[in-house]
Design a protein around this motif. Structure first.
Motif, short mmCIF file in Angstrom:
data_model
loop_
_atom_site.label_atom_id
_atom_site.label_comp_id
_atom_site.label_asym_id
_atom_site.label_seq_id
_atom_site.Cartn_x
_atom_site.Cartn_y
_atom_site.Cartn_z
N THR A 110 -9.19 124.19 49.95
CA THR A 110 -10.22 124.71 50.75
C THR A 110 -11.38 125.06 49.87
N ILE A 111 -10.89 125.61 48.63
CA ILE A 111 -11.63 126.15 47.62
C ILE A 111 -12.47 125.10 46.70
N TYR A 112 -11.57 123.77 46.78
CA TYR A 112 -11.94 122.61 46.12
C TYR A 112 -13.21 122.05 46.78
N SER A 113 -12.93 121.92 47.97
CA SER A 113 -13.95 121.26 49.19
C SER A 113 -15.41 121.84 48.87
N SER A 114 -14.95 123.62 49.03
CA SER A 114 -16.40 124.18 48.92
C SER A 114 -17.12 123.84 47.92
N SER A 115 -16.55 123.49 46.73
CA SER A 115 -17.19 123.16 45.70
C SER A 115 -18.15 121.91 45.67
N GLY A 116 -17.55 121.06 46.39
CA GLY A 116 -18.21 119.82 46.68
C GLY A 116 -19.25 119.95 47.80
N LEU A 117 -19.19 121.03 48.46
CA LEU A 117 -20.43 121.23 49.55
C LEU A 117 -21.58 122.14 48.94
N ILE A 128 -15.14 123.34 58.09
CA ILE A 128 -15.73 124.61 58.67
C ILE A 128 -15.54 125.51 57.71
N ILE A 129 -14.38 126.03 57.46
CA ILE A 129 -13.80 126.77 56.46
C ILE A 129 -14.67 126.58 55.16
N ALA A 130 -14.27 125.45 54.50
CA ALA A 130 -14.92 125.21 53.13
C ALA A 130 -16.43 125.36 53.22
N MET A 131 -17.06 125.14 54.53
CA MET A 131 -18.50 125.10 54.55
C MET A 131 -18.79 126.73 54.40
N SER A 132 -18.12 127.72 55.15
CA SER A 132 -18.60 128.74 55.09
C SER A 132 -18.45 129.46 53.76
N MET A 133 -17.49 129.13 52.67
CA MET A 133 -17.35 129.54 51.40
C MET A 133 -18.65 129.02 50.70
N ALA A 146 -22.09 118.41 54.95
CA ALA A 146 -20.84 118.44 55.46
C ALA A 146 -20.85 117.69 56.34
N VAL A 147 -21.71 117.57 57.28
CA VAL A 147 -21.66 116.61 58.74
C VAL A 147 -21.71 115.30 58.17
N VAL A 148 -22.19 114.86 57.22
CA VAL A 148 -22.12 113.40 56.73
C VAL A 148 -20.86 113.07 56.19
N ILE A 149 -20.46 113.87 55.37
CA ILE A 149 -18.95 113.57 54.65
C ILE A 149 -17.88 113.68 55.63
N VAL A 150 -17.85 114.51 56.64
CA VAL A 150 -16.92 114.61 57.73
C VAL A 150 -16.87 113.61 58.65
N SER A 151 -17.93 113.24 58.77
CA SER A 151 -18.07 112.12 59.83
C SER A 151 -17.33 110.79 59.60
N GLY A 201 -4.77 115.05 63.48
CA GLY A 201 -5.24 115.00 61.82
C GLY A 201 -6.72 115.09 61.82
N ARG A 202 -7.47 114.48 62.83
CA ARG A 202 -8.78 114.25 62.75
C ARG A 202 -9.37 115.76 63.04
N LEU A 203 -8.65 116.40 64.06
CA LEU A 203 -8.99 118.11 64.40
C LEU A 203 -9.10 118.85 63.18
N CYS A 204 -7.83 118.37 62.48
CA CYS A 204 -7.80 119.25 61.13
C CYS A 204 -8.77 119.12 60.06
#
Length: 490
Positions: A136-143, A380-385, A166-171, A371-374
């Motif tokens: 989650t921390i690592y993903s936030s760095s990418g965002l 969303i958590i990474a984005m908030s960070m 985030a929207v583009v990557i998650v899609s 898996g997709r919902l996760c």
């Protein structure tokens, strides 16, 4: 203001990525396919996707920014990473591929449980918790990196920029799973390589050559030597070890290790290793040169702005069409890591929590939906960070990278090279390594020594100590270890 040609080029690239996600969405029918692609990756895709997901946005933003501020002494990071990459491919890849197939495991957490025959599931659940925390921390760095890119390109508010990225990557990760992630990473790895070779070469020529750049660095009291800081003071051994210690992290990075698990055959690994090592040595060298070239080109960048030097350099050196392609390379670097991290985190939640604890009889369709919902929840958590002001790409990456290296690195090595190790040893080492890393970081000792070093050493020594007093005696586990070694000879 960004030009129309650049926007068009950039937009076509984003549409292409979404198309790849949709393509594999139609061809993914079970949870093994979504998480590990049916172990069907070829050598080239394995190599480029592994290295693209490894290097992330920090290669084109974090590392050049560090060199821009600190000079050549920061290049020890690149040296340590190259050594770690080489050791990981040479010593870990084949054994992990053979062992995970033999134990029929799809995630690192489930591999630990089956490899050591943990009757409590603490090893699996504990490692899954660590994966979720640090990814989650690592993903936030990418965002953060994506936010800075979109902010610079479209002149929009940073928060809107983070959400857009985030929207583009998650899609496409949401749609296509492992194969979509690996194939997009394959194309992204090629694009990153093109950019990291072209930009520093033209930047060096534009600034009058390396000698002129070094003279400008010396005039600004920025280090031009691996062994001395800008003031000419010799670099301490502790400083060198601390910086090179980034290489220790490789043995514990789940998003890289899963590429080894997903390759179609051990016989593909020599080719994949050669491709990966050539890619990484040239890319790291290019990133260091970008940071050097930026010093005479741009003055007074700090507070996170230094991580935009690659973006600024592209805008200054290239026409809008080429600029759009090269800016897409930065997005590639960002995406290629976040998508892998989201998928591994989603796999941990799906396989190691939902299926293991909540719904053991869940259908394949249900598991894929979970898996997709996760993926959505974690993003969303990474984005908030990432929306927290003041976070830098390199700062967030260093903590998450160190966390995985300290928690998993020694456990992976002992699982692949030691017959004596038990689940108690592995669990003890993992807990001690993680706690030492967190304590070291929170106590502010990271400025003296990168926290991965004490965490990794504490984990390693704990496993060795427990092995001395309580070695592995389970005959089936010992036989499986020997069977894995035999599989490598075929």
């Amino acid at each position: 203001m960004i030009q129309t040609e650049t926007l068009l080029t950039f937009g076509v690239y984003l549409v292409f990525l979404l198309a790849v996600g949709w393509y594999f969405y139609k061809r993914t029918s079970n949870i093994e396919g979504y998480i590990l692609g049916g172990r069907g990756l070829g050598g080239w895709v394995t190599a480029l996707s592994a290295q693209a997901s490894d290097m992330s946005g920090w290669l084109l933003m974090g590392l050049p920014g560090a060199v821009y501020l600190g000079g050549m002494t920061e290049a020890w990071i690149a040296i340590g990473l190259f050594v770690g990459t080489a050791l990981n491919w040479i010593f870990v890849s084949a054994r992990l591929r053979a062992y995970t197939e033999m134990t029929d495991t799809l995630t690192i957490s489930s591999f630990f449980e089956k490899r050591f025959n943990d009757p409590t599931s603490l090893l699996r659940v504990g490692s899954a918790v660590i994966i979720l925390m640090f990814f989650t921390i690592y993903s936030s760095s990418g965002l953060v990196a994506a936010g800075k890119l979109f902010e610079s390109m479209f002149n929009i508010d940073y928060s809107v920029a983070v959400i857009t990225g985030a929207v583009v990557i998650v899609s496409y990760t949401f749609l296509g799973g492992f194969m979509a992630v690996c194939w997009t990473d394959f194309f992204q790895g090629g694009l990153m390589f093109f950019a990291i070779v072209l930009v520093p070469v033209l930047g060096t020529i534009d600034n009058g050559g390396i000698s002129v750049i070094e003279a400008e660095m010396a005039a600004k009291n920025i280090s031009t030597s691996l062994f001395h800081n800008g003031a000419g003071t010799p670099l301490s051994i502790i400083a060198v070890i601390s910086t090179m210690a980034w290489g220790l992290g490789y043995f514990g990075q789940p998003h890289i290790l899963t590429r080894f698990m997903g390759i179609s055959s051990i016989k593909e690994l020599p080719k994949a290793t050669a491709v990966a090592l050539i890619w990484v040595v040239i890319s790291l060298a290019g990133a260091v040169v970008v940071g050097m070239v930026a010093i005479p080109m741009f003055d007074g960048l700090h507070g996170g702005e230094q991580e935009k030097v690659f973006i600024y350099m592209i805008s200054k050196l290239f026409n809008p069409w080429v600029g759009g392609v090269l800016l897409a390379a930065i997005l590639s670097a960002i995406m290629s890591t976040i998508d892998s991290q989201l998928l591994v985190s989603s796999s941990a939640l799906t396989e190691d929590f939902y299926k293991k604890i909540l719904r053991r009889d869940a259908s394949e369709k249900e598991l894929m939906l979970v898996g997709r919902l996760c993926v959505l929840v974690i993003s969303i958590i990474a984005m908030s960070m990432a929306l927290t002001p003041g976070n830098t790409v390199l700062g967030l990456v260093s903590y998450a990278w160190g966390g995985f290296g300290a928690a998993f690195g020694p456990v992976v090595l002992f699982s692949l090279f030691s017959r004596k190790t038990t689940w108690i040893s592995a669990l003890s080492g993992m807990i001690v390594g993680t706690l030492v890393l967190i304590f070291w970081k929170d106590a502010g000792l990271g400025a003296t020594m990168y926290e991965i070093v004490p965490g990794f050493v504490a984990n390693f020594l704990t496993i060795m100590a427990v092995n001395m007093f309580a070695p592995q005696k389970d005959e089936q586990i010992l036989a499986d270890f020997d069977k894995m070694k035999e599989a490598l000879k075929k």
